[in-house]
Design a protein around this motif. Structure first.
Motif, PDB file in Angstrom:
ATOM      1  N   ASN A  27       0.817  -1.213   0.000  1.00  0.00           N
ATOM      2  CA  ASN A  27       0.000   0.000   0.000  1.00  0.00           C
ATOM      3  C   ASN A  27       0.850   1.261   0.000  1.00  0.00           C
ATOM      4  N   THR A  28       1.919   1.272   0.767  1.00  0.00           N
ATOM      5  CA  THR A  28       2.814   2.428   0.782  1.00  0.00           C
ATOM      6  C   THR A  28       3.399   2.664  -0.610  1.00  0.00           C
ATOM      7  N   ALA A  40      -7.503   5.491  -4.283  1.00  0.00           N
ATOM      8  CA  ALA A  40      -7.240   5.815  -5.685  1.00  0.00           C
ATOM      9  C   ALA A  40      -6.516   4.690  -6.430  1.00  0.00           C
ATOM     10  N   PRO A  41      -5.464   4.083  -5.872  1.00  0.00           N
ATOM     11  CA  PRO A  41      -4.803   2.999  -6.612  1.00  0.00           C
ATOM     12  C   PRO A  41      -5.742   1.833  -6.904  1.00  0.00           C
ATOM     13  N   ALA A  42      -6.563   1.462  -5.925  1.00  0.00           N
ATOM     14  CA  ALA A  42      -7.496   0.356  -6.142  1.00  0.00           C
ATOM     15  C   ALA A  42      -8.525   0.719  -7.202  1.00  0.00           C
ATOM     16  N   ALA A  43      -9.002   1.948  -7.193  1.00  0.00           N
ATOM     17  CA  ALA A  43      -9.977   2.380  -8.202  1.00  0.00           C
ATOM     18  C   ALA A  43      -9.362   2.327  -9.598  1.00  0.00           C
ATOM     19  N   LEU A  44      -8.160   2.856  -9.737  1.00  0.00           N
ATOM     20  CA  LEU A  44      -7.504   2.863 -11.051  1.00  0.00           C
ATOM     21  C   LEU A  44      -7.186   1.456 -11.526  1.00  0.00           C
ATOM     22  N   ALA A  45      -6.695   0.612 -10.625  1.00  0.00           N
ATOM     23  CA  ALA A  45      -6.373  -0.768 -11.004  1.00  0.00           C
ATOM     24  C   ALA A  45      -7.638  -1.535 -11.394  1.00  0.00           C
ATOM     25  N   THR A 112       4.129  -1.661  -9.736  1.00  0.00           N
ATOM     26  CA  THR A 112       4.663  -1.397  -8.395  1.00  0.00           C
ATOM     27  C   THR A 112       4.152  -2.439  -7.410  1.00  0.00           C
ATOM     28  N   ARG A 113       2.891  -2.797  -7.530  1.00  0.00           N
ATOM     29  CA  ARG A 113       2.300  -3.847  -6.692  1.00  0.00           C
ATOM     30  C   ARG A 113       3.047  -5.154  -6.890  1.00  0.00           C
ATOM     31  N   GLU A 114       3.254  -5.529  -8.156  1.00  0.00           N
ATOM     32  CA  GLU A 114       3.956  -6.778  -8.456  1.00  0.00           C
ATOM     33  C   GLU A 114       5.372  -6.779  -7.871  1.00  0.00           C
ATOM     34  N   THR A 115       6.084  -5.693  -8.043  1.00  0.00           N
ATOM     35  CA  THR A 115       7.449  -5.592  -7.516  1.00  0.00           C
ATOM     36  C   THR A 115       7.452  -5.742  -5.998  1.00  0.00           C
TER      37      THR A 115
END
Length: 190
Positions: A27-28, A40-45, A112-115
């Protein structure tokens, strides 16, 4: 481990500790990409993977936000040029569509999530990763079915339990029929 601790208690405890650390790190990292708050990241993803052209109500359900909270989030995303509201031909409905910039940011969020997540697996061998993946699929199936049952008990229908708001559908193999969440929902609907 002492004799008073069971393996189940130990496993549950370390799973809890690990899940918090992994979630906090992820999340960070992804929130730094969007810099628009935690939703926002969850909405965009979600829009990038499966909800582009969806409604505010659908996005609200996926994110677990109130309708008004989702409207405020969409307002912020639109102000940043990441999302557009597109009216239907009859003028009664509005769809949310990612802009080119929004698609690019969503792809960055997913990368970024995957990394972040793969770094947590870096100490494991290939066999350990395979074994862990099988165990995680089983756990996701169990959680998905439980969530669907909870929603069914609350609402009277067995709606999609929406666990995938930050999922990479290509990585889970959804199109090949390998997604444990999608498979559990499909099996539960039968």
């Amino acid at each position: 481990m002492t004799q008073t601790q069971s393996s189940l208690q130990h496993a549950a405890n370390v799973l809890g500790a690990l899940s918090l650390v992994v979630a906090d790190r992820m999340n960070t990292a992804i929130e730094a990409v969007a810099a628009l708050g935690p939703s926002a990241p969850a909405a965009l993803a979600a829009m990038h993977e499966f909800l582009d052209g969806g409604s505010v109500t659908q996005l609200s359900s996926v994110l677990g936000l109130t309708h008004s909270g989702t409207v405020r989030l969409v307002d912020r995303l639109a102000a940043e040029g990441l999302v557009e509201r597109v009216g239907a031909e009859d003028g009664r409905a509005v769809s949310l569509v990612l802009t080119r910039t929004g698609r690019h940011m969503a792809a960055q969020i997913l990368q970024t999530r995957e990394t972040s997540l793969t770094s947590a697996l870096s100490a494991l061998s290939a066999d350990e990763v395979d074994n862990l993946a099988a165990v995680l699929d089983t756990m996701l199936t169990t959680v998905t079915l439980a969530r669907a049952e909870q929603r069914s008990a609350r609402t009277g229908n067995r709606s999609q339990p929406w666990l995938c708001r930050l999922c990479d559908f290509a990585a889970c193999g959804r199109s090949e029929g390998n997604c444990p969440v999608s498979n559990a929902v499909s099996a539960g609907a039968d």
